[in-house]
Motif scaffolding. Structure first.
Motif, short mmCIF file in Angstrom:
data_model
loop_
_atom_site.label_atom_id
_atom_site.label_comp_id
_atom_site.label_asym_id
_atom_site.label_seq_id
_atom_site.Cartn_x
_atom_site.Cartn_y
_atom_site.Cartn_z
N PHE A 187 3.03 87.11 -65.51
CA PHE A 187 3.45 88.31 -64.78
C PHE A 187 4.58 89.02 -65.53
O PHE A 187 5.41 88.37 -66.15
N THR A 188 4.62 90.35 -65.42
CA THR A 188 5.71 91.10 -66.01
C THR A 188 7.01 90.80 -65.28
O THR A 188 8.08 90.89 -65.84
N ASP A 189 6.90 90.44 -63.99
CA ASP A 189 8.06 90.11 -63.19
C ASP A 189 7.61 89.24 -62.03
O ASP A 189 6.58 89.52 -61.42
N GLN A 190 8.34 88.19 -61.71
CA GLN A 190 8.00 87.31 -60.60
C GLN A 190 8.51 87.86 -59.26
O GLN A 190 8.07 87.42 -58.21
N THR A 191 9.46 88.78 -59.30
CA THR A 191 9.97 89.42 -58.10
C THR A 191 9.72 90.92 -58.25
O THR A 191 10.21 91.54 -59.18
N VAL A 192 8.92 91.47 -57.32
CA VAL A 192 8.52 92.87 -57.40
C VAL A 192 8.93 93.59 -56.13
O VAL A 192 9.34 92.96 -55.15
N THR A 193 8.80 94.90 -56.13
CA THR A 193 9.08 95.71 -54.96
C THR A 193 7.76 96.12 -54.32
O THR A 193 6.87 96.61 -55.02
N GLY A 239 4.96 98.13 -52.76
CA GLY A 239 4.59 99.53 -52.94
C GLY A 239 4.70 100.02 -54.37
O GLY A 239 4.23 101.10 -54.68
N GLU A 240 5.34 99.26 -55.24
CA GLU A 240 5.46 99.64 -56.65
C GLU A 240 4.54 98.76 -57.48
O GLU A 240 4.40 97.57 -57.23
N GLY A 241 3.95 99.33 -58.50
CA GLY A 241 3.02 98.60 -59.34
C GLY A 241 3.72 97.65 -60.29
O GLY A 241 4.87 97.84 -60.66
N PHE A 242 3.02 96.61 -60.65
CA PHE A 242 3.46 95.66 -61.67
C PHE A 242 2.22 95.15 -62.38
O PHE A 242 1.10 95.40 -61.95
N GLY A 243 2.41 94.46 -63.46
CA GLY A 243 1.26 93.99 -64.23
C GLY A 243 1.31 92.50 -64.50
O GLY A 243 2.34 91.86 -64.34
N TYR A 244 0.15 91.98 -64.84
CA TYR A 244 0.06 90.60 -65.28
C TYR A 244 -1.08 90.48 -66.27
O TYR A 244 -1.97 91.31 -66.33
N TYR A 251 -5.50 92.50 -69.17
CA TYR A 251 -4.24 92.98 -68.58
C TYR A 251 -4.57 93.74 -67.31
O TYR A 251 -5.48 94.56 -67.30
N VAL A 252 -3.83 93.47 -66.23
CA VAL A 252 -4.14 94.03 -64.92
C VAL A 252 -2.89 94.68 -64.34
O VAL A 252 -1.80 94.12 -64.42
N ASP A 253 -3.05 95.86 -63.73
CA ASP A 253 -1.99 96.51 -62.98
C ASP A 253 -2.33 96.41 -61.50
O ASP A 253 -3.46 96.72 -61.10
N VAL A 254 -1.37 95.97 -60.68
CA VAL A 254 -1.60 95.81 -59.24
C VAL A 254 -0.41 96.34 -58.46
O VAL A 254 0.66 96.59 -59.02
N VAL A 308 -2.02 77.87 -59.08
CA VAL A 308 -1.65 78.98 -58.22
C VAL A 308 -0.29 79.50 -58.68
O VAL A 308 0.66 78.73 -58.85
N PHE A 309 -0.20 80.81 -58.91
CA PHE A 309 1.04 81.45 -59.32
C PHE A 309 1.56 82.29 -58.16
O PHE A 309 0.78 83.00 -57.52
#
Length: 185
Positions: free
Chosen positions: A40-46, A48-53, A101-104, A127-128
């Motif tokens: 993951f690009t970050d393990q703690t996200v906000t 409603g905001e996108g992140f990737g893995y 690469y995935v954006d979610v 499981v991540f």
């Protein structure tokens, strides 16, 4: 004399290799290790905001895999709380290197589990978990050390290396002592 030298070398080799075998057994890794992992690009996200893995399955190049996302403590699909391209599970085709690469976007705060599955629904990864904070939360209650890097997993092999080094020195000293004793006789 030659027998003693060979015996000393065999004992030294066994003493050096025993901690390495114990370290390998301590890891729990081996033939049963899952072939895929998620980075993951970050393990703690906000929320409603996108992140990737990144999906990494080197041994499954050009294969189709499914990534399932669910709130922590639940299995199966989720009730529209996690949006992974509009659903809770999405199928991806890996490139020739076994990567995708995935954006979610996670639409609700909470902890969410992600796992890679094959086309039959069997797990291909551990499981991540990621944590989604509500917009405006700054995570003051959490660890200040966590800068969004990957989690540290596995065991520390330092004690085994120290023991192996000590046994190597002890075995070398035994060989030298044997040689000195043989020359004096």
């Amino acid at each position: 004399m030659l027998r003693r030298l060979i015996s000393a070398m065999a004992i030294t080799a066994a003493a050096v290799l025993a901690p390495a075998a114990a370290a390998a057994a301590d890891d729990g890794y081996g033939p049963g290790e899952p072939p895929c992992f998620l980075a993951f690009t970050d393990q703690t996200v906000t929320a409603g905001e996108g992140f990737g893995y990144t999906i990494a399955c080197e041994s499954l190049a050009s294969e189709t895999v499914t990534v399932q996302a669910a709130p922590e403590g639940q299995t199966g699909t989720v009730d529209q709380e996690v949006e992974v391209a509009g659903t809770s599970a999405e199928t991806f085709t890996l490139d020739e290197e076994g990567l995708a690469y995935v954006d979610v976007t996670v639409s609700a705060p909470g902890d969410f589990n992600f796992q890679v599955l094959d086309t039959a629904g069997d797990p291909l990864s551990e499981v991540f978990t990621i944590t989604a904070l509500a917009a405006g939360d700054d995570d003051n209650g959490g660890d200040d050390d966590n800068e969004g890097g990957l989690a540290v997993t596995g065991s520390s092999s330092l004690p085994y290396l120290v023991i192996a080094g000590g046994l190597l020195v002890l075995g070398s000293a035994a060989i030298v002592a044997t040689r000195v004793r043989v020359r004096r006789s």
